[in-house]
Design an enzyme around this catalytic site. Structure first.
Site, PDB file in Angstrom:
ATOM      1  CB  CYS A  79      -0.875  -0.014   1.237  1.00 45.52           C
ATOM      2  SG  CYS A  79      -1.850   1.473   1.448  1.00 45.52           S
ATOM      3  CB  CYS A  82       1.035   2.934   6.467  1.00 43.11           C
ATOM      4  SG  CYS A  82      -0.568   3.286   7.145  1.00 43.11           S
ATOM      5  CB  CYS A 165      -7.724   1.385   5.733  1.00 37.64           C
ATOM      6  SG  CYS A 165      -6.396   2.512   6.165  1.00 37.64           S
ATOM      7  CD  GLN A 288      -6.862  20.165   9.300  1.00 38.81           C
ATOM      8  OE1 GLN A 288      -6.241  19.161   8.953  1.00 38.81           O
ATOM      9  NE2 GLN A 288      -6.411  21.379   9.060  1.00 38.81           N
ATOM     10  CE1 TYR A 317      -4.424  29.566  -0.021  1.00 43.40           C
ATOM     11  CE2 TYR A 317      -3.653  30.869   1.843  1.00 43.40           C
ATOM     12  CZ  TYR A 317      -3.596  30.546   0.498  1.00 43.40           C
ATOM     13  OH  TYR A 317      -2.721  31.219  -0.310  1.00 43.40           O
ATOM     14  CD  GLU A 338     -11.967  26.950   1.126  1.00 39.04           C
ATOM     15  OE1 GLU A 338     -11.036  26.834   1.953  1.00 39.04           O
ATOM     16  OE2 GLU A 338     -12.021  26.316   0.054  1.00 39.04           O
ATOM     17  CG  ASP A 387      -4.521  25.329   7.363  1.00 34.17           C
ATOM     18  OD1 ASP A 387      -3.599  24.652   6.865  1.00 34.17           O
ATOM     19  OD2 ASP A 387      -5.464  24.816   8.000  1.00 34.17           O
ATOM     20  CB  CYS A 414      -0.495  19.828   5.122  1.00 36.77           C
ATOM     21  SG  CYS A 414      -0.990  20.495   3.548  1.00 36.77           S
TER      22      CYS A 414
HETATM   23  N1  SAH Z   1      -8.087  25.978   7.603  1.00 31.88           N
HETATM   24  C1  SAH Z   1      -8.994  24.924   7.201  1.00 31.88           C
HETATM   25  C2  SAH Z   1      -8.720  24.366   5.799  1.00 31.88           C
HETATM   26  C3  SAH Z   1      -7.306  24.115   5.408  1.00 31.88           C
HETATM   27  S1  SAH Z   1      -7.076  23.159   3.936  1.00 31.88           S
HETATM   28  C4  SAH Z   1      -8.996  23.810   8.225  1.00 31.88           C
HETATM   29  O1  SAH Z   1      -8.097  23.722   9.044  1.00 31.88           O
HETATM   30  O2  SAH Z   1      -9.922  23.008   8.218  1.00 31.88           O
HETATM   31  C5  SAH Z   1      -6.786  24.329   2.700  1.00 31.88           C
HETATM   32  C6  SAH Z   1      -8.040  24.991   2.168  1.00 31.88           C
HETATM   33  O3  SAH Z   1      -7.635  25.939   1.188  1.00 31.88           O
HETATM   34  C7  SAH Z   1      -9.013  24.063   1.457  1.00 31.88           C
HETATM   35  O4  SAH Z   1     -10.294  24.239   2.017  1.00 31.88           O
HETATM   36  C8  SAH Z   1      -8.984  24.537  -0.008  1.00 31.88           C
HETATM   37  O5  SAH Z   1     -10.243  24.422  -0.645  1.00 31.88           O
HETATM   38  C9  SAH Z   1      -8.592  25.972   0.143  1.00 31.88           C
HETATM   39  N2  SAH Z   1      -7.913  26.631  -0.988  1.00 31.88           N
HETATM   40  C10 SAH Z   1      -7.106  26.089  -1.920  1.00 31.88           C
HETATM   41  N3  SAH Z   1      -6.582  27.043  -2.718  1.00 31.88           N
HETATM   42  C11 SAH Z   1      -7.059  28.234  -2.269  1.00 31.88           C
HETATM   43  C12 SAH Z   1      -6.860  29.597  -2.668  1.00 31.88           C
HETATM   44  N4  SAH Z   1      -6.060  29.905  -3.692  1.00 31.88           N
HETATM   45  N5  SAH Z   1      -7.485  30.552  -1.975  1.00 31.88           N
HETATM   46  C13 SAH Z   1      -8.295  30.245  -0.932  1.00 31.88           C
HETATM   47  N6  SAH Z   1      -8.527  28.975  -0.513  1.00 31.88           N
HETATM   48  C14 SAH Z   1      -7.911  27.982  -1.169  1.00 31.88           C
END
Ligand code: SAH
Length: 494
Positions: A79, A82, A165, A288, A317, A338, A387, A414
């Site tokens: 896989c 992991c 899984c 998340q 984001y 977002e 984020d 991430c």
């Molecule tokens: N902060 C949130 C999501 C983080 S993931 C949490 O912790 O749950 C990153 C997010 O960015 C996703 O929801 C994705 O749809 C969004 N995203 C991706 N590209 C983007 C952009 N150019 N501008 C704004 N949001 C974006």
């Protein structure tokens, strides 16, 4: 060099590559070996030689590393999910912390001393398995023509049948078995990506850990799901089932979900609670995958933001507004941005659900919305939280942040490589690295979340000076192997 492809060599594994591969040296020449662990002495067969590094296949572990543990899943080598299951959890954490640290030094250009001085110990997980609240499982046909649900074997799209899984919730198994049985009984075919024929592509399953609510969304290559009511009838008997839908995706693409959701039964969203805040999550929204660690991460984000109650905070984001709502409790005003419209719908609903009146949300790209709001409407910022997805922030977004000059920037990431790249831009533009920390959200995999605090430089301080970057050969190899691992990452993170 005297070696060639297919030669067998004995290697002592001294290091680990970014994707968890063991790295051993043959007369100083680095070889990357999947499934070999740091501390192993192995026999390996060379599979590919490049000018400055090569790859080899693990043939035999001659002397096992003291960091080896018994993997819980029998598919762990096949896989792609992991990569680190055979490595002790403590060593996994060390690997992840070093990965972030190295990226900050090599890509970010920060000094070793600064990076070590600002480091706080990585936050580990108590539950190392069954931590994922989400599964996206491909449906296909095996060589004998049987319907299977499982996971892609590393670097391929061959599905290995496994409905259970070890990272996912116990309910995944029953849900997948029900769907496979329904498909067999109603002669519904799995999608075949080589021919473009067949109907069912993937199954998305989500569980609210706090609420126990379950969501199932079937991704199909067609406009409707035949006998959908029969499937609903069985799925709704599973305790916790709250939402059953399908999504249409007719494109020949690796993107899993289609753009729209069609409800078959129940509510459009499921609910979950993190740290006392209620969240409503729809199938297309990012949420998340590890809610236990998410709570720790968001608490850290609030701590790093150091709010006194009057601040204007941007959450770029923002997904369904998770970080925004954590911040709103301590800030004057929060603005979330977002790109996915359904996620913003969820974010607004979440603000309402929790009675939060000081959070506003905008749909659009951070790099478009932020400049517009700042330049045209003059909205300012005391703290900006970002984020972003793995590719990091757009340059225009970073530029605007620098123009807005918030007191603090909290960067949640991430992918520590793009994080380091972006931090370099921000620190060259007048910020300084204050604190950073890894948070493990994805045990057994090579992935790790990072959180960083930057502070505005006081004008009398010297600017962060960057050393000229020198990416060594191991980084090059890691960068190269990254592309081929892209799909594994998608499987693990999406
Ligand atoms: N902060 C949130 C999501 C983080 S993931 C949490 O912790 O749950 C990153 C997010 O960015 C996703 O929801 C994705 O749809 C969004 N995203 C991706 N590209 C983007 C952009 N150019 N501008 C704004 N949001 C974006």
């Amino acid at each position: 060099m005297n070696y060639k492809k297919n030669d067998r060599v004995v290697l002592d594994i001294e290091d680990m590559g970014a994707e968890g591969e063991g790295v051993g040296k043959m007369d100083g020449f680095p070889l990357f070996v999947k499934d070999a662990l740091i501390g192993d002495r192995i026999e390996a067969r060379i599979t590919k030689l490049k000018t400055r590094y090569g790859y080899a296949r693990l043939e035999k572990v001659l002397v096992p590393s003291s960091f080896r543990v018994e993997p819980v899943c029998r598919f762990h080598r096949q896989c792609g999910g992991c990569q680190l299951q055979a490595l002790s959890y403590e060593k996994q954490l060390e690997f992840k912390q070093n990965k972030i640290r190295n990226n900050l030094v090599r890509i970010g250009g920060f000094s070793e001393a600064l990076v070590s001085g600002c480091m706080e110990p990585i936050v580990g997980m108590d539950e190392r398995f069954h931590y994922r609240n989400k599964a996206q499982v491909p449906i296909g046909t095996d060589k004998e023509g049987n319907l299977v649900a499982g996971f892609y074997a590393g670097r391929t799209h061959n599905i290995i049948a496994n409905t259970d899984c070890a990272l996912g919730v116990a309910e995944n198994r029953e849900i997948l078995e029900v769907i496979l049985a329904y498909m067999r009984e109603n002669h519904i075919c799995a999608y075949d990506e080589t021919t473009g024929n067949g109907l069912v592509r993937h199954v998305l399953i989500r569980k609210g850990f706090a609420s126990g609510e379950l969501m199932v969304c079937i991704v199909i290559n067609g406009s409707r799901l035949p006998e959908g009511e029969k499937l609903v009838e069985r799925l709704r008997r599973i305790p916790g089932m709250t939402s059953v839908s399908y999504s249409v995706n007719r494109k020949n693409t690796n993107v899993i979900m289609g753009d729209e959701i069609h409800m078959l039964w129940g509510s459009r969203t499921i609910q979950d609670r993190i740290g006392g805040i209620l969240f409503s999550v729809s199938p297309l929204s990012f949420y998340q995958v590890n809610p236990v660690q998410t709570k720790k991460l968001y608490d850290l984000a609030v701590e790093y933001a150091d709010l006194k109650g009057m601040e204007t905070v941007w959450d770029l984001y923002c997904g369904i507004g998770t970080i925004s709502l954590f911040m709103a409790q301590k800030a004057g005003q929060v603005y979330g941005v977002e790109v996915v419209p359904q996620a913003i719908e969820d974010a607004r609903e979440n603000a309402r659900l929790n009675g939060v009146g000081n959070a506003a949300f905008f749909v659009g790209k951070a790099e478009d919305v932020l400049p517009e709001k700042y330049e045209r409407e003059g909205i300012r910022a005391d703290v900006i939280v970002v984020d972003p997805p793995r590719k990091g922030c757009d340059e225009k977004c970073l530029d605007t942040i620098l123009k807005m000059r918030p007191e603090r920037i909290v960067y949640v990431s991430c992918d520590s490589a793009t994080l380091a790249r972006d931090l370099k831009v921000l620190c060259d533009g007048g910020y300084e690295l204050m604190r950073w920390r890894g948070v493990d959200m994805f045990g057994m995999t090579v992935h790790v979340e990072s959180i960083v605090l930057l502070s505005k430089l006081k004008s009398n301080k010297l600017k962060h000076t960057n050393v000229e970057l020198e990416i060594d050969e191991l980084d090059l190899a890691a960068a190269e192997s990254k592309a081929t691992y892209e799909e594994i990452k998608d499987y693990v993170l999406n």
